[in-house]
Motif scaffolding. Sequence first.
Motif, PDB file in Angstrom:
ATOM      1  N   ASP A  90      -4.327  -2.146  -5.038  1.00 35.42           N
ATOM      2  CA  ASP A  90      -4.104  -1.312  -6.223  1.00 35.42           C
ATOM      3  C   ASP A  90      -3.245  -0.127  -5.805  1.00 35.42           C
ATOM      4  O   ASP A  90      -3.700   0.761  -5.090  1.00 35.42           O
ATOM      5  CB  ASP A  90      -5.438  -0.830  -6.784  1.00 35.42           C
ATOM      6  CG  ASP A  90      -5.274  -0.121  -8.127  1.00 35.42           C
ATOM      7  OD1 ASP A  90      -4.134   0.217  -8.479  1.00 35.42           O
ATOM      8  OD2 ASP A  90      -6.286   0.087  -8.821  1.00 35.42           O
ATOM      9  N   LEU A  91      -1.990  -0.127  -6.258  1.00 36.29           N
ATOM     10  CA  LEU A  91      -1.046   0.929  -5.898  1.00 36.29           C
ATOM     11  C   LEU A  91      -0.537   1.661  -7.133  1.00 36.29           C
ATOM     12  O   LEU A  91       0.541   2.261  -7.094  1.00 36.29           O
ATOM     13  CB  LEU A  91       0.140   0.323  -5.123  1.00 36.29           C
ATOM     14  CG  LEU A  91      -0.220  -0.441  -3.846  1.00 36.29           C
ATOM     15  CD1 LEU A  91       1.019  -1.116  -3.277  1.00 36.29           C
ATOM     16  CD2 LEU A  91      -0.822   0.490  -2.805  1.00 36.29           C
ATOM     17  N   MET A  92      -1.291   1.652  -8.225  1.00 39.34           N
ATOM     18  CA  MET A  92      -0.826   2.273  -9.457  1.00 39.34           C
ATOM     19  C   MET A  92      -0.608   3.774  -9.249  1.00 39.34           C
ATOM     20  O   MET A  92      -1.468   4.474  -8.722  1.00 39.34           O
ATOM     21  CB  MET A  92      -1.821   2.044 -10.577  1.00 39.34           C
ATOM     22  CG  MET A  92      -2.029   0.572 -10.923  1.00 39.34           C
ATOM     23  SD  MET A  92      -0.501  -0.344 -11.238  1.00 39.34           S
ATOM     24  CE  MET A  92       0.098   0.430 -12.717  1.00 39.34           C
ATOM     25  N   GLY A  93       0.551   4.242  -9.674  1.00 39.91           N
ATOM     26  CA  GLY A  93       0.879   5.652  -9.540  1.00 39.91           C
ATOM     27  C   GLY A  93       1.422   6.044  -8.191  1.00 39.91           C
ATOM     28  O   GLY A  93       1.790   7.200  -7.983  1.00 39.91           O
ATOM     29  N   THR A  94       1.511   5.117  -7.244  1.00 38.28           N
ATOM     30  CA  THR A  94       1.977   5.412  -5.891  1.00 38.28           C
ATOM     31  C   THR A  94       3.382   4.857  -5.695  1.00 38.28           C
ATOM     32  O   THR A  94       3.634   3.674  -5.973  1.00 38.28           O
ATOM     33  CB  THR A  94       1.026   4.802  -4.853  1.00 38.28           C
ATOM     34  OG1 THR A  94      -0.234   5.465  -4.932  1.00 38.28           O
ATOM     35  CG2 THR A  94       1.574   4.957  -3.447  1.00 38.28           C
ATOM     36  N   GLU A  95       4.268   5.696  -5.226  1.00 37.82           N
ATOM     37  CA  GLU A  95       5.642   5.272  -4.961  1.00 37.82           C
ATOM     38  C   GLU A  95       5.766   4.906  -3.490  1.00 37.82           C
ATOM     39  O   GLU A  95       5.702   5.756  -2.606  1.00 37.82           O
ATOM     40  CB  GLU A  95       6.631   6.382  -5.317  1.00 37.82           C
ATOM     41  CG  GLU A  95       8.080   5.964  -5.162  1.00 37.82           C
ATOM     42  CD  GLU A  95       9.053   7.007  -5.692  1.00 37.82           C
ATOM     43  OE1 GLU A  95      10.263   6.773  -5.616  1.00 37.82           O
ATOM     44  OE2 GLU A  95       8.582   8.043  -6.183  1.00 37.82           O
ATOM     45  N   LEU A  96       5.937   3.620  -3.221  1.00 33.62           N
ATOM     46  CA  LEU A  96       6.044   3.158  -1.842  1.00 33.62           C
ATOM     47  C   LEU A  96       7.359   3.619  -1.225  1.00 33.62           C
ATOM     48  O   LEU A  96       8.394   3.653  -1.891  1.00 33.62           O
ATOM     49  CB  LEU A  96       5.954   1.642  -1.787  1.00 33.62           C
ATOM     50  CG  LEU A  96       4.617   0.997  -2.156  1.00 33.62           C
ATOM     51  CD1 LEU A  96       4.708  -0.518  -2.041  1.00 33.62           C
ATOM     52  CD2 LEU A  96       3.507   1.518  -1.276  1.00 33.62           C
ATOM     53  N   GLU A  97       7.290   3.938   0.058  1.00 32.88           N
ATOM     54  CA  GLU A  97       8.493   4.345   0.786  1.00 32.88           C
ATOM     55  C   GLU A  97       9.203   3.151   1.408  1.00 32.88           C
ATOM     56  O   GLU A  97      10.149   3.326   2.176  1.00 32.88           O
ATOM     57  CB  GLU A  97       8.104   5.356   1.861  1.00 32.88           C
ATOM     58  CG  GLU A  97       7.555   6.660   1.290  1.00 32.88           C
ATOM     59  CD  GLU A  97       7.241   7.677   2.359  1.00 32.88           C
ATOM     60  OE1 GLU A  97       7.263   7.303   3.558  1.00 32.88           O
ATOM     61  OE2 GLU A  97       6.986   8.850   2.014  1.00 32.88           O
ATOM     62  N   SER A  98       8.739   1.953   1.112  1.00 32.09           N
ATOM     63  CA  SER A  98       9.362   0.743   1.648  1.00 32.09           C
ATOM     64  C   SER A  98       9.293  -0.346   0.588  1.00 32.09           C
ATOM     65  O   SER A  98       8.554  -0.250  -0.392  1.00 32.09           O
ATOM     66  CB  SER A  98       8.632   0.283   2.917  1.00 32.09           C
ATOM     67  OG  SER A  98       7.285  -0.060   2.609  1.00 32.09           O
ATOM     68  N   VAL A  99      10.062  -1.392   0.795  1.00 32.57           N
ATOM     69  CA  VAL A  99      10.006  -2.548  -0.095  1.00 32.57           C
ATOM     70  C   VAL A  99       8.676  -3.257   0.121  1.00 32.57           C
ATOM     71  O   VAL A  99       8.177  -3.356   1.240  1.00 32.57           O
ATOM     72  CB  VAL A  99      11.178  -3.507   0.203  1.00 32.57           C
ATOM     73  CG1 VAL A  99      11.094  -4.756  -0.667  1.00 32.57           C
ATOM     74  CG2 VAL A  99      12.501  -2.796  -0.021  1.00 32.57           C
ATOM     75  N   LEU A 100       8.097  -3.739  -0.963  1.00 39.29           N
ATOM     76  CA  LEU A 100       6.846  -4.475  -0.842  1.00 39.29           C
ATOM     77  C   LEU A 100       7.091  -5.734  -0.012  1.00 39.29           C
ATOM     78  O   LEU A 100       7.901  -6.577  -0.383  1.00 39.29           O
ATOM     79  CB  LEU A 100       6.327  -4.853  -2.226  1.00 39.29           C
ATOM     80  CG  LEU A 100       4.904  -5.366  -2.288  1.00 39.29           C
ATOM     81  CD1 LEU A 100       3.916  -4.222  -2.088  1.00 39.29           C
ATOM     82  CD2 LEU A 100       4.639  -6.036  -3.627  1.00 39.29           C
ATOM     83  N   PRO A 101       6.402  -5.879   1.117  1.00 39.86           N
ATOM     84  CA  PRO A 101       6.689  -7.029   1.999  1.00 39.86           C
ATOM     85  C   PRO A 101       6.230  -8.346   1.388  1.00 39.86           C
ATOM     86  O   PRO A 101       5.165  -8.441   0.778  1.00 39.86           O
ATOM     87  CB  PRO A 101       5.889  -6.698   3.266  1.00 39.86           C
ATOM     88  CG  PRO A 101       4.816  -5.774   2.822  1.00 39.86           C
ATOM     89  CD  PRO A 101       5.389  -4.984   1.681  1.00 39.86           C
TER      90      PRO A 101
END
Length: 955
Positions: free
Chosen positions: A627-638
Amino acid sequence: MAESAISAVLGNVSTLALQETTLLCCASSEVEFLKHELKRLQGFLRDADSKRRLGNPGAAVLVSQIRDAAYEADNVIEAAEYMQKRNRLKKGFMGAIARYGCLPSDLSTLHKVGVEIKRIRRNISEIFESANSLKIVADLAHTSIEKVDVDDEFPQDYGPIYQNFEDVVMVGFDDEYKKIVGKLFDKEDSLSVVSIVAMGGAGKTTLARKVYTSSSVKQHFEATSWVTVSQNFKGIDLLKDIVKQIMGGRDESIAKMNEYEVGKKIHDFLLRKRYLVVLDDVWETDTWDQINKRVKAFPDATNGSRVLLTTRKEDVANHVQMPTYVHHLKKLDEEKSWVLFSSKALPSYRRSVIRDLNEFEKLGRKIAKKCDGLPLALAVLGGYLSKNLNAQIWSDILSDWPSTKNGQMMRDILARSYKDLPNHYLRACLLYLAAFPEDYVIYVRDLIQLWIAESFIPHTPKHILEETARNYVTELAQRSLVQVVDRSRAHGWIERIRIHDVLHDWCIEEARQDGFLDAINKTAGQTGASSSSSDNLMYYRFSFQTLSGQILPVAPNGRSLLGFEFESVSLPKLRFLRVLCIEKSTLKDFFIVIGGCIHLRLLSLRNCEGVALPSSIGKLLYLQTIDLMGTELESVLPNSLWDIPTLRHFYLPSWTKFSPPPPARSVRLQSKRLQSFVLDIGSYGTDFRCHDMMIFLSQLNQLTTLSLTMDANMPAEVLNIFANMRHLVDIHLSRFGVLDKLPAEFPQSVRRLVLYAEAIKQDPMPILEKLPCLVVLILGGYDGQTMCCSSQGFPRLQELVLSSFSTEEWRMEEGTMPKLSHLELFGCMEMSKLPAGLLHLPSLGHLKLFYVDEISEFDITLKELRRKGCEIEKSGALEFSPRIHLSLLRILPRTITVASTFSGAVARTCTRWIRDGLGECQGRRLPLPRARRAQGWPMSPLPRRHHHPRRQRWC
């Protein structure tokens, strides 16, 4: 809670013992022997725990040692099982060797497993010797017969759902309610404070919430806001929460504002409004000063604005420097206490089957009197006794009643209710609520996923894990150990809960004493060492709040970590971590740490920063929820994420750099398990390949929840993926472009369907009305002139929301929608009259009309519905007809800005209308929605947030 540890480990060992594998051939006998040893230990727990609670220090040490041995066994056995899972995923020649033989590295690992198991067995032997010396008796008869299944006493179909589930039942507060509302409505123009003062558990928040949610208060005040202050608060966080409530929407700029800027924004907005601000559960006298220290956030516009405050301390109520009315909340009298107690202990739906009801009422009145008029005590004790309809138990309660005052009385009642829970799984589920912050509103969906990841939910023959967990939530609510905030409209089950702060404090204390969980809050000056009742206890679960600039102080063998509002913290290396749940935090070096957590079941990072997922996340072979809602990843989702065989729930926000797995990549593993798929596809950083996405989604044939949201128009081909999705219950699709028609068949199991399009050309009702289980339908964009609902259509529909329809005629045959209780029409500006068929709906009790200004107050159907008792809510952002405001706009320059006149979505909409040439549309005299479509404008008159009521919780 050592018993829950033993049960969880035995469940894992039993599963492993049933697997036929050559990998564990040399260690299987050791594992089986360890299983029997753990069962023997489980037999000692009941007696050891009883002696521990009586103050026996040796028994307390023994219980702790049993828990430690169980978790050590779990870790070593799962390490061996992980090796087996990893080898099954290997491809080619080496994969064949790994699956049917043993690689040298595997032999080395198995040797270590064997050594560890022998060490654990030696420890267990020492525990047995300690138990014998302490004269602890093994109760083997009860190690496996404790009831684990809690049946829900309520049916799945909860009937009409239009009522406000946030609105609590008031018992005995009618006069108090009238006094508070009278003070809010009095003729005093200057800003003043109304304070409700009472001890914990007396019903302050219940009364304040009843006042706040009443329709008269909502109509009297132009802006309202509710914030819970509690013992730990930050002034800027409270102010930001108020901004979001009074101004609506989710302004990204607010997050970057300092305290002065937020306070100034509130001041300027409220200066033009009559407002009500509720400050619930205020503890300190300087709270008001802290909120207003930078700028006076709450202006006195001499228009009758009010502040409603609840507190346990009278000096807090009197500290605010403005006119103040202090209302001391009285305890319930004897008769009102009995009414509340009996509603819990002897509910109406059970009275007819209770033998000797008069005897129970006689005993119950005496017990209710003992509770000294405290609603919380009456509710919790009543919930406890409703599960124990035995006259002798009720008599024992009276004879053993504590003679001490309210504080100890409440603790005794809570302890009794906790001990009476039917199994240790449910007791663990209750104590786990201590991990959340005070006054936190808990989403049951998230809580269930946490419970399952913690192995608190047992496997039962009748139910899947989620069903058992929902029954547990219902059981806690029936016992008044949790407060129901609201229920799901589609399913009827409890959707959000909160826990009373008195019970929350008790759970924290009990969890620490039991070594179950350590809750640490730096704001309140708490630390694990100082707050623990026993420095010798080893904790495996940790909950932190408001830490900054440090490595989280978690023991190396920690299994669960929950965190809230961290400022730049680092996670330690946690090899045995099962649960990681963090909200509103900034993390450092997360990329390095997460790859080594091979036992992880749940990864929830909401509204976090500093998060990057490594490709090694594909090695987390036990992971069930991401669950990553609201989170901006600093990488591409692997893409390695799709190799995880146990993945069941997947939630991603719009700004994630995401692309669906290519067809060549195997998705067979997760297609058998994935149940929830929620993806908000944004227009930035997303490599969206429609064809690949369709192939990927079509293989997820076990899905129960599917939510897809796109910034751009969603291709119509998405509707073709339902052919194999026979288990879908909840569908949310937004937004399509032009749809000629809906597919002939939706999954027959769907209970909630949300679908938005720019235009749907063919009447969707003949297709949707055949869905036998549909309870909630939210539909936007139908472009036809007429719409028809047949006499046998929508047999279970309870809520219907129609948005941006151009329908001029809506025909409803008698007998359609027999259970419809809530109808909402939004933006249907071409509908000039309500269909007469609404009068034939037997259950319709609530009708909302937003931006449907062509329907006048003199509409015959509207008047008849009011006469029949249907609650009507009719409003729009503009208080006059669209034709009138179009005429007004004619005389304004095209470059005028209306944001200063109107607020929120309407201001933005009007500005766009003027900018894009509304004047020309008027000259053609086209009805407004059709005029907008003629120029190619978007159909949705409100921003996307309105169309996604559930997005707020994720983002």
